[in-house]
Design a protein around this motif. Structure first.
Motif, PDB file in Angstrom:
ATOM      1  N   LYS A   1       0.858  -1.341   0.079  1.00  0.00           N
ATOM      2  CA  LYS A   1      -0.098   0.012   0.043  1.00  0.00           C
ATOM      3  C   LYS A   1       0.917   1.375  -0.202  1.00  0.00           C
ATOM      4  CE  LYS A   1      -4.003   1.755   2.525  1.00  0.00           C
ATOM      5  NZ  LYS A   1      -4.788   1.743   3.976  1.00  0.00           N
ATOM      6  N   GLU A   2       1.659   1.183   0.743  1.00  0.00           N
ATOM      7  CA  GLU A   2       2.877   2.318   1.112  1.00  0.00           C
ATOM      8  C   GLU A   2       3.560   2.554  -0.442  1.00  0.00           C
ATOM      9  OE1 GLU A   2       4.160   2.507   5.720  1.00  0.00           O
ATOM     10  OE2 GLU A   2       4.525   0.717   4.382  1.00  0.00           O
TER      11      GLU A   2
ATOM     12  N   PHE B   1       2.709   1.853  -3.426  1.00  0.00           N
ATOM     13  CA  PHE B   1       1.781   2.617  -4.415  1.00  0.00           C
ATOM     14  C   PHE B   1       1.365   4.110  -4.271  1.00  0.00           C
ATOM     15  CE2 PHE B   1       1.211  -2.111  -5.466  1.00  0.00           C
ATOM     16  CZ  PHE B   1       1.696  -1.876  -6.918  1.00  0.00           C
ATOM     17  N   LYS B   2       1.215   4.311  -2.836  1.00  0.00           N
ATOM     18  CA  LYS B   2       1.030   5.574  -2.385  1.00  0.00           C
ATOM     19  C   LYS B   2       2.415   6.538  -2.999  1.00  0.00           C
ATOM     20  CE  LYS B   2      -0.419   7.822   1.828  1.00  0.00           C
ATOM     21  NZ  LYS B   2      -0.495   7.646   3.271  1.00  0.00           N
ATOM     22  N   LEU B   3       3.425   5.813  -2.433  1.00  0.00           N
ATOM     23  CA  LEU B   3       4.907   6.654  -2.619  1.00  0.00           C
ATOM     24  C   LEU B   3       5.121   6.779  -4.253  1.00  0.00           C
ATOM     25  CD1 LEU B   3       7.165   5.508   0.083  1.00  0.00           C
ATOM     26  CD2 LEU B   3       6.650   7.541  -0.310  1.00  0.00           C
ATOM     27  N   LYS B   4       4.602   5.579  -4.827  1.00  0.00           N
ATOM     28  CA  LYS B   4       4.914   5.812  -6.484  1.00  0.00           C
ATOM     29  C   LYS B   4       4.095   6.893  -7.249  1.00  0.00           C
ATOM     30  CE  LYS B   4       6.492   3.559 -10.100  1.00  0.00           C
ATOM     31  NZ  LYS B   4       7.773   3.674 -10.513  1.00  0.00           N
ATOM     32  N   ASP B   5       2.835   6.862  -6.573  1.00  0.00           N
ATOM     33  CA  ASP B   5       2.017   7.811  -7.048  1.00  0.00           C
ATOM     34  C   ASP B   5       2.521   9.197  -7.011  1.00  0.00           C
ATOM     35  OD1 ASP B   5       0.123   6.396  -8.118  1.00  0.00           O
ATOM     36  OD2 ASP B   5      -1.273   6.496  -6.422  1.00  0.00           O
ATOM     37  N   ARG B   6       3.131   9.679  -5.645  1.00  0.00           N
ATOM     38  CA  ARG B   6       3.473  10.610  -5.560  1.00  0.00           C
ATOM     39  C   ARG B   6       4.916  11.158  -6.293  1.00  0.00           C
ATOM     40  NH1 ARG B   6       5.447  11.492   0.389  1.00  0.00           N
ATOM     41  NH2 ARG B   6       3.448  10.600   1.044  1.00  0.00           N
TER      42      ARG B   6
END
Lengths: 233, 307
Positions: free
Chosen positions: A223-224, A226-231
């Motif tokens: 989850k973390e 994909f969150k960081l990847k989006d950013r």
């Protein structure tokens, strides 16, 4: 090939030609540390030697590339010696980077477990415990070769290299671990993936990481990731 | 502003210039024109500075329609260029009218052609160069090869003169039998006398899986050395000997560090010939010393830049 001694960073180096426009310098000692290589690269870089266009660090040698033909190695060595005289050889403390890794996105766990005879959890623990040095960046822009892998989890390269390894893949290749900065073919065993990018051609310099820097890994969840990847994108 | 539209990008057409320097410590290859001699000649023929970006075409150049008048020159491998179907000559400057279509076919000898347009192509520099680096997907035109529908534009230049004629003895010549002069590499001494002779007496074939990163050779393989190599710096022209005994020549998009013995290096004065090697070429090597290599470099520079 003609060889003459050069003094740099409290060490004697042999100098030879790498073609008409480049020098290859090598420390004249048995145990060459990466720190000596990287510190010396910094000194060469700061010495503003006329005509130098590229400096390539490797494990036990450095190439200095010029924009002109080097007619006389002897006089080039004198120029280098003079340039180095004005640069301090004091050690700089290396920059540290924390690289977040999601191990769930590894592709070769079965092979790595089979080869090392250890379970995934234990391998991750050992990988996370390591302190690594960026040995060099070659092969591809921003590909990080990290030395300092615990030999217990060393693993040979794949028999059949993958034609496509995703950006940010974290792998083990022999006694090294490393990060694929770009999507590319490759033969390392992939055990995880980082959402961070270590190469951006739109920036100059294109990466904040340099050979000689220190790296530690930090575990993150999917989850973390994909969150960081989006950013990042 | 002048412009042209790509009707067909051919097999592989990219923007290249004199190369990207200063980033090899980050693993970024130098890139740039594979045949540096033909590339600089093309720019010279249209009155450009010799290191401006041009189109580098591979094997078959494709088709392009000019939306404005232009002065162009083509050099390198002969891809039988035509303007509106009429044959045109290589190695000379030509006037193009708006609406003209320039087309290319397959070449027989050599594999790369250069198309220079008088003026400055509107290509943004990435890390100090306009060269396309395909693997990294950056530089040149959106980091990729040209394709149908792309529009290239340029700022027309005034001032610098166009040479009326370049003497024929300065034209590059390509053949299907090539001898490249080489210098000893850092690991040359690892080879036994027999291996050295084998390397210098073998007629190699160029493998079709050669590209801008490296040229792979076939032929009787050479016994590999027993020494283990620690990865060291390589530069365009470096000849590596991998364990299968078939040499690889590192070229412009090649990596900065390699792990195979660097047995030799193509003399700089012959590196442009290596940039034209393609499957079907019979290749041999001849060893020369540093002094000779430096003389050849100086001679070539004079050939290209003297009036």
């Amino acid at each position: 090939m003609k060889s003459k001694l050069l003094q740099l960073n409290n060490c004697s180096w042999s100098v030879s030609a790498l073609g008409e426009q480049a020098l290859l310098i090598k420390p004249k000692q048995d145990d060459v540390s990466l720190q000596l290589i990287h510190e010396s690269c910094r000194i060469i870089g700061e010495s503003s030697i006329p005509g130098v266009v590229d400096i390539i660090p490797a494990y036990e040698s450095i190439a200095i590339i010029y924009d002109r033909v080097l007619n006389d190695l002897g006089s080039e060595i004198d120029i280098l010696s003079n340039a180095f005289r004005h640069i301090s050889a004091e050690n700089h403390s290396p920059q540290k980077h924390v690289i977040p890794v999601c191990y769930e996105l590894g592709l070769d766990w079965e092979e790595v477990e089979n080869y090392t005879g250890m379970e995934k959890a234990r391998i991750i623990q050992i990988h996370l415990a390591g302190a690594y040095t960026v040995a060099m960046m070659g092969f591809l822009p921003g590909f990080l070769y990290l030395s300092g892998l615990n030999e217990e989890i060393a693993c040979p390269r794949k028999q059949e290299p993958r034609s496509r390894i995703p950006t940010g893949a974290v792998g083990i290749g022999g006694k090294q671990t490393g990060v694929y900065s770009l999507e590319s073919p490759g033969g390392w065993q992939i055990i995880g993936r980082t959402p961070l990018s270590f190469f951006d051609a739109r920036k100059d310099p294109p990466t904040e990481v340099r050979a000689g820097n220190q790296v530690v890994f930090e575990r993150i969840t999917e989850k973390e990731f994909f969150k960081l990847k989006d950013r990042e994108t | 502003m002048g412009s042209l539209e790509v009707l067909d990008g051919g097999l592989l057409t990219t923007i290249q210039d004199g190369g990207r320097f200063g980033y090899r410590q980050y693993g970024v290859p130098v890139s740039g024109a594979m045949d540096d001699y033909a590339y600089r000649l093309a720019n010279q023929l249209v009155g450009n500075a010799s290191d401006l970006p041009v189109l580098e075409m591979t094997l078959n150049g494709g088709r392009y329609r000019f939306n404005s008048d232009a002065v162009i020159a083509m050099t390198g491998a002969d891809m039988h260029p035509k303007i509106n179907g009429e044959d045109i000559s290589l190695n000379t400057s030509l006037e193009i009218k708006s609406g003209d279509v320039i087309s290319f076919d397959y070449c027989q000898t050599g594999c790369r052609s250069y198309l220079a347009i008088r003026g400055q192509l509107d290509i943004k520099e990435v890390l100090g160069s306009c060269s396309t680096y395909l693997t990294g997907k950056f530089g040149g035109f959106e980091g990729r090869a040209l394709r149908e529908g792309d529009v290239l534009s340029w700022t027309e230049s005034e001032g610098s003169s166009i040479p009326e004629r370049v003497p024929e003895d300065r034209f590059p010549y390509y053949s299907s039998k090539v001898e490249l002069r080489i210098l000893e590499g850092p690991e040359w001494s690892w080879l036994s006398q027999h291996q050295k002779e084998q390397f210098l007496n073998t007629e190699f074939d160029v493998s079709p899986d050669s590209n801008r990163m490296g040229i792979r050779l076939k032929g009787d393989s050479i016994k590999p050395t027993d020494h283990q190599m620690v990865s060291g710096p390589v530069i365009p022209g470096t000849i590596q000997l991998p364990e299968n005994g078939r040499p690889i020549i590192i070229m412009k998009d090649g990596q900065a560090v390699g792990g195979y013995p660097r047995i030799a290096k193509i003399a700089d004065a012959d590196l442009w010939r290596a940039g034209q090697l393609w499957s079907g070429v019979q290749l041999t090597f001849r060893k020369i010393n540093r002094e000779e290599a430096n003389k050849l470099s100086a001679f070539q520079k004079n050939l290209l830049y003297s009036e």
